[in-house]
Scaffold this motif. Structure first.
Motif, PDB file in Angstrom:
ATOM      1  N   MET A   1       0.902  -1.139  -0.067  1.00 55.87           N
ATOM      2  CA  MET A   1      -0.141  -0.125   0.018  1.00 55.87           C
ATOM      3  C   MET A   1       0.881   1.158  -0.101  1.00 55.87           C
ATOM      4  O   MET A   1       1.474   1.444   0.890  1.00 55.87           O
ATOM      5  CB  MET A   1      -0.916   0.083   1.167  1.00 55.87           C
ATOM      6  CG  MET A   1      -1.555  -1.226   1.392  1.00 55.87           C
ATOM      7  SD  MET A   1      -2.885  -1.213   2.707  1.00 55.87           S
ATOM      8  CE  MET A   1      -4.202  -0.046   1.944  1.00 55.87           C
ATOM      9  N   GLN A   2       0.820   1.894  -0.979  1.00 53.77           N
ATOM     10  CA  GLN A   2       1.704   3.143  -1.217  1.00 53.77           C
ATOM     11  C   GLN A   2       0.444   4.540  -1.588  1.00 53.77           C
ATOM     12  O   GLN A   2      -0.210   4.597  -2.395  1.00 53.77           O
ATOM     13  CB  GLN A   2       2.759   2.933  -2.361  1.00 53.77           C
ATOM     14  CG  GLN A   2       3.642   2.087  -1.973  1.00 53.77           C
ATOM     15  CD  GLN A   2       4.330   2.244  -0.697  1.00 53.77           C
ATOM     16  OE1 GLN A   2       4.469   3.391  -0.126  1.00 53.77           O
ATOM     17  NE2 GLN A   2       5.029   1.144  -0.212  1.00 53.77           N
ATOM     18  N   TYR A   3       0.749   5.288  -0.451  1.00 48.69           N
ATOM     19  CA  TYR A   3       0.210   6.830  -0.861  1.00 48.69           C
ATOM     20  C   TYR A   3       0.618   7.764  -1.716  1.00 48.69           C
ATOM     21  O   TYR A   3       1.968   7.929  -1.756  1.00 48.69           O
ATOM     22  CB  TYR A   3      -0.108   7.253   0.710  1.00 48.69           C
ATOM     23  CG  TYR A   3      -0.578   8.874   0.640  1.00 48.69           C
ATOM     24  CD1 TYR A   3      -2.103   9.011   0.356  1.00 48.69           C
ATOM     25  CD2 TYR A   3       0.280   9.816   1.055  1.00 48.69           C
ATOM     26  CE1 TYR A   3      -2.471  10.464   0.519  1.00 48.69           C
ATOM     27  CE2 TYR A   3      -0.297  11.160   1.144  1.00 48.69           C
ATOM     28  CZ  TYR A   3      -1.665  11.441   0.990  1.00 48.69           C
ATOM     29  OH  TYR A   3      -2.187  12.527   0.861  1.00 48.69           O
ATOM     30  N   HIS A   4      -0.230   8.319  -2.492  1.00 49.39           N
ATOM     31  CA  HIS A   4       0.376   9.455  -3.515  1.00 49.39           C
ATOM     32  C   HIS A   4      -0.091  10.740  -2.993  1.00 49.39           C
ATOM     33  O   HIS A   4      -1.343  11.163  -2.720  1.00 49.39           O
ATOM     34  CB  HIS A   4      -0.091   9.259  -4.664  1.00 49.39           C
ATOM     35  CG  HIS A   4       0.677  10.057  -5.872  1.00 49.39           C
ATOM     36  ND1 HIS A   4       0.293  11.462  -5.890  1.00 49.39           N
ATOM     37  CD2 HIS A   4       1.641   9.753  -6.813  1.00 49.39           C
ATOM     38  CE1 HIS A   4       1.007  12.011  -6.928  1.00 49.39           C
ATOM     39  NE2 HIS A   4       1.937  10.904  -7.219  1.00 49.39           N
ATOM     40  N   PRO A   5       1.098  11.745  -2.407  1.00 49.73           N
ATOM     41  CA  PRO A   5       0.632  12.788  -1.775  1.00 49.73           C
ATOM     42  C   PRO A   5      -0.411  13.990  -2.527  1.00 49.73           C
ATOM     43  O   PRO A   5      -1.297  14.309  -2.062  1.00 49.73           O
ATOM     44  CB  PRO A   5       1.783  13.401  -1.476  1.00 49.73           C
ATOM     45  CG  PRO A   5       2.695  12.416  -1.448  1.00 49.73           C
ATOM     46  CD  PRO A   5       2.349  11.360  -2.422  1.00 49.73           C
ATOM     47  N   LYS A   6       0.056  13.936  -3.919  1.00 52.22           N
ATOM     48  CA  LYS A   6      -0.861  14.856  -4.643  1.00 52.22           C
ATOM     49  C   LYS A   6      -2.150  14.370  -5.201  1.00 52.22           C
ATOM     50  O   LYS A   6      -3.082  15.019  -5.227  1.00 52.22           O
ATOM     51  CB  LYS A   6      -0.070  15.227  -6.103  1.00 52.22           C
ATOM     52  CG  LYS A   6      -0.640  16.202  -6.896  1.00 52.22           C
ATOM     53  CD  LYS A   6       0.240  16.262  -8.369  1.00 52.22           C
ATOM     54  CE  LYS A   6      -0.461  17.531  -9.164  1.00 52.22           C
ATOM     55  NZ  LYS A   6       0.434  17.713 -10.402  1.00 52.22           N
ATOM     56  N   ASP A   7      -2.224  13.145  -5.513  1.00 54.60           N
ATOM     57  CA  ASP A   7      -3.345  12.617  -5.881  1.00 54.60           C
ATOM     58  C   ASP A   7      -4.539  12.148  -4.707  1.00 54.60           C
ATOM     59  O   ASP A   7      -5.599  11.972  -5.021  1.00 54.60           O
ATOM     60  CB  ASP A   7      -3.418  11.416  -6.889  1.00 54.60           C
ATOM     61  CG  ASP A   7      -2.681  11.762  -8.109  1.00 54.60           C
ATOM     62  OD1 ASP A   7      -2.391  12.607  -8.266  1.00 54.60           O
ATOM     63  OD2 ASP A   7      -2.186  10.545  -8.554  1.00 54.60           O
ATOM     64  N   LYS A   8      -3.908  12.190  -3.527  1.00 56.74           N
ATOM     65  CA  LYS A   8      -4.674  11.859  -2.247  1.00 56.74           C
ATOM     66  C   LYS A   8      -5.075  10.434  -2.606  1.00 56.74           C
ATOM     67  O   LYS A   8      -6.405  10.111  -2.314  1.00 56.74           O
ATOM     68  CB  LYS A   8      -5.688  12.687  -2.184  1.00 56.74           C
ATOM     69  CG  LYS A   8      -5.266  14.300  -1.960  1.00 56.74           C
ATOM     70  CD  LYS A   8      -4.564  14.507  -0.755  1.00 56.74           C
ATOM     71  CE  LYS A   8      -3.749  15.900  -0.620  1.00 56.74           C
ATOM     72  NZ  LYS A   8      -2.720  15.898   0.328  1.00 56.74           N
ATOM     73  N   GLN A   9      -4.368   9.621  -3.076  1.00 58.55           N
ATOM     74  CA  GLN A   9      -4.888   8.118  -3.429  1.00 58.55           C
ATOM     75  C   GLN A   9      -3.675   7.126  -2.807  1.00 58.55           C
ATOM     76  O   GLN A   9      -2.544   7.465  -2.761  1.00 58.55           O
ATOM     77  CB  GLN A   9      -4.971   7.878  -5.056  1.00 58.55           C
ATOM     78  CG  GLN A   9      -6.117   8.810  -5.637  1.00 58.55           C
ATOM     79  CD  GLN A   9      -6.376   8.585  -7.127  1.00 58.55           C
ATOM     80  OE1 GLN A   9      -7.364   8.581  -7.515  1.00 58.55           O
ATOM     81  NE2 GLN A   9      -5.171   8.263  -7.796  1.00 58.55           N
ATOM     82  N   VAL A  10      -4.402   5.787  -2.791  1.00 57.48           N
ATOM     83  CA  VAL A  10      -3.344   4.824  -2.128  1.00 57.48           C
ATOM     84  C   VAL A  10      -3.662   3.783  -3.081  1.00 57.48           C
ATOM     85  O   VAL A  10      -4.600   3.110  -3.853  1.00 57.48           O
ATOM     86  CB  VAL A  10      -4.030   4.318  -0.850  1.00 57.48           C
ATOM     87  CG1 VAL A  10      -3.293   3.007  -0.573  1.00 57.48           C
ATOM     88  CG2 VAL A  10      -3.821   5.008   0.106  1.00 57.48           C
ATOM     89  N   TYR A  11      -2.344   3.504  -3.674  1.00 56.71           N
ATOM     90  CA  TYR A  11      -1.956   2.651  -4.865  1.00 56.71           C
ATOM     91  C   TYR A  11      -1.797   0.996  -4.044  1.00 56.71           C
ATOM     92  O   TYR A  11      -0.698   1.006  -3.339  1.00 56.71           O
ATOM     93  CB  TYR A  11      -0.931   2.954  -5.764  1.00 56.71           C
ATOM     94  CG  TYR A  11      -1.011   4.087  -6.582  1.00 56.71           C
ATOM     95  CD1 TYR A  11      -1.439   3.992  -8.002  1.00 56.71           C
ATOM     96  CD2 TYR A  11      -1.255   5.352  -5.989  1.00 56.71           C
ATOM     97  CE1 TYR A  11      -1.824   4.979  -8.853  1.00 56.71           C
ATOM     98  CE2 TYR A  11      -1.591   6.412  -6.865  1.00 56.71           C
ATOM     99  CZ  TYR A  11      -1.864   6.186  -8.234  1.00 56.71           C
ATOM    100  OH  TYR A  11      -2.065   7.247  -8.906  1.00 56.71           O
ATOM    101  N   ALA A  12      -2.707   0.214  -4.264  1.00 55.43           N
ATOM    102  CA  ALA A  12      -2.740  -1.003  -3.411  1.00 55.43           C
ATOM    103  C   ALA A  12      -2.597  -2.291  -4.389  1.00 55.43           C
ATOM    104  O   ALA A  12      -3.125  -2.033  -5.527  1.00 55.43           O
ATOM    105  CB  ALA A  12      -3.786  -1.189  -2.464  1.00 55.43           C
TER     106      ALA A  12
END
Length: 396
Positions: free
Chosen positions: A365-376
């Motif tokens: 699980m990795q968070y993207h600060p700009k998109d406000k999304q978690v890539y899981a």
């Protein structure tokens, strides 16, 4: 045989001297007996020689095996010596840096109470600096939506979007141990079936372990496979190692009990680079460290009350660690514990945040600060969770 020839000669002599027949027969019998004994000795000698040859062969095989073991051990020792030399070199650099920073004691004389006061003030300034380094006035309210992007690679892995400003590249880490990273030009090229011309395979100098790798400012940060707690910083342009460091206290147990192959989990948020690991001395609770992305030096470390038992992953948002839990048999993931390094969030008042239904359990699980999304990474399915944020309510 020799004894037969002697017997023939004796018989010939006996033919010409029939009057001495009784004596000749006795002599022949005597020689035959002696020759038979000699033949038995020769046979025994041959058998002893064969046994000796077999022993020599067995001894030679054993010696060759020991030589191979010594060669392997020598290689391991050389590897340890190289690692030790690297660590000594790093310590020397750190000592030199500290010597340049610390003023001469013969010139500066400060009373102990004054020094303690200055240390406290410096800690307060550091904490304030960490809090003001980025604008983080919001916090996670809920998981807004779920999007299953693709199913590719192994059932275990991690994927992420480069958080560097202006970048749209996607990085694909398949498996729990590998040294090949796939770089896609964009999310569209990642989902496109005919995107072979828009993907680049990057061969890393050293393999990663677990699913805690991250990408930050053109570098991949990950746990070096086969080591307990070594973090690598690797150029994504050519796969070479830019820096490496040992994370004290880490790697003695899995960071999350439901992902036992991940000993170190690295994360990126609005504030920079983080490392998450579990400490057996804290009854398995999680520990977080803020790392300098340039030198991999540990800037600060916090012990949390979040447990690694039944945890499957975690991610950072604005300096707040959100830990995701599940059941060992698989179920609905939920955030049941968080840790705020600023102590500005009342963690005991935060409700449990549930994820939408998914396939099994998250391995990365990795968070993207700009998109406000978690890539899981959900059992081989690359999934995006869009987050619903709310304005932070400071603790009183």
């Amino acid at each position: 045989m020799l004894w037969k020839l002697v017997a023939i000669l004796l018989l010939a002599l006996s033919a010409g001297q029939s009057q001495r027949m009784p004596m000749d027969v006795a002599m022949i019998q005597y020689f035959q007996t002696r020759l038979h004994e000699l033949e038995e000795r020769v046979v025994r000698c041959d058998q002893d020689l064969q046994r000796s040859n077999q022993k020599m062969y067995d001894m030679s095989t054993e010696v060759r095996g020991q030589l191979r073991s010594m060669s392997t051990l020598r290689s391991e020792v050389e590897g340890h010596m190289d690692n030790l030399a690297m660590r000594v070199d790093r310590v020397e650099r750190d000592v030199e840096y500290l010597q340049n920073k610390i003023p001469d004691s013969s010139i500066v004389e400060i009373e102990e109470t004054v020094l303690e006061q200055e240390v406290k003030e410096a800690q307060l300034k550091r904490k304030a600096m960490i809090g003001q380094s980025k604008e983080c006035s919001t916090e996670l309210a809920s998981i807004k939506s779920q999007k299953i992007v693709k199913k590719a690679g192994s059932t275990l892995g991690s994927w992420m979007k480069d958080p560097t400003k202006g970048s749209s590249k996607i990085y694909f880490f398949s498996g729990m141990m590998n040294r090949t990273v796939l770089e896609f030009a964009s999310l569209k090229s990642f989902t496109s079936s005919g995107s072979s011309g828009q993907v680049r395979a990057i061969t890393l100098a050293l393999p990663w372990q677990g699913t805690g790798a991250v990408v930050f400012h053109g570098f991949a940060y990950y746990h070096h496979a086969g080591t307990r707690n070594e973090v690598l910083k690797v150029h994504l342009w050519n796969g070479t190692v830019a820096d490496r460091a040992l994370l004290p206290g880490a790697g003695r147990m899995p960071a999350y009990a439901l992902t036992p192959y991940t000993l170190l989990d690295l994360a990126v948020d609005e504030m920079g680079l983080w490392a998450v690991y579990a400490d057996p001395d804290l009854r398995g609770n999680l520990v977080v460290s803020r790392l300098d992305a340039g030198s991999l030096a540990v800037e600060q470390t916090w012990d949390t009350s979040c447990k690694s038992v039944h945890a499957e992953g975690a991610f950072f948002i604005c300096g707040i660690l959100y830990v995701v839990y599940n059941s060992p048999s698989g179920g609905r993931s939920s955030i049941q514990c968080l840790f705020d390094i600023h102590d500005t969030t009342l963690t005991e008042e935060v409700p449990v945040i549930f994820f939408p239904k998914h396939y099994a359990s998250h391995s990365g699980m990795q968070y993207h600060p700009k998109d406000k999304q978690v890539y899981a990474w959900d059992d081989g399915y690359q999934t995006i969770y869009k987050l619903d944020m709310k304005r932070k309510s400071p603790a009183t």
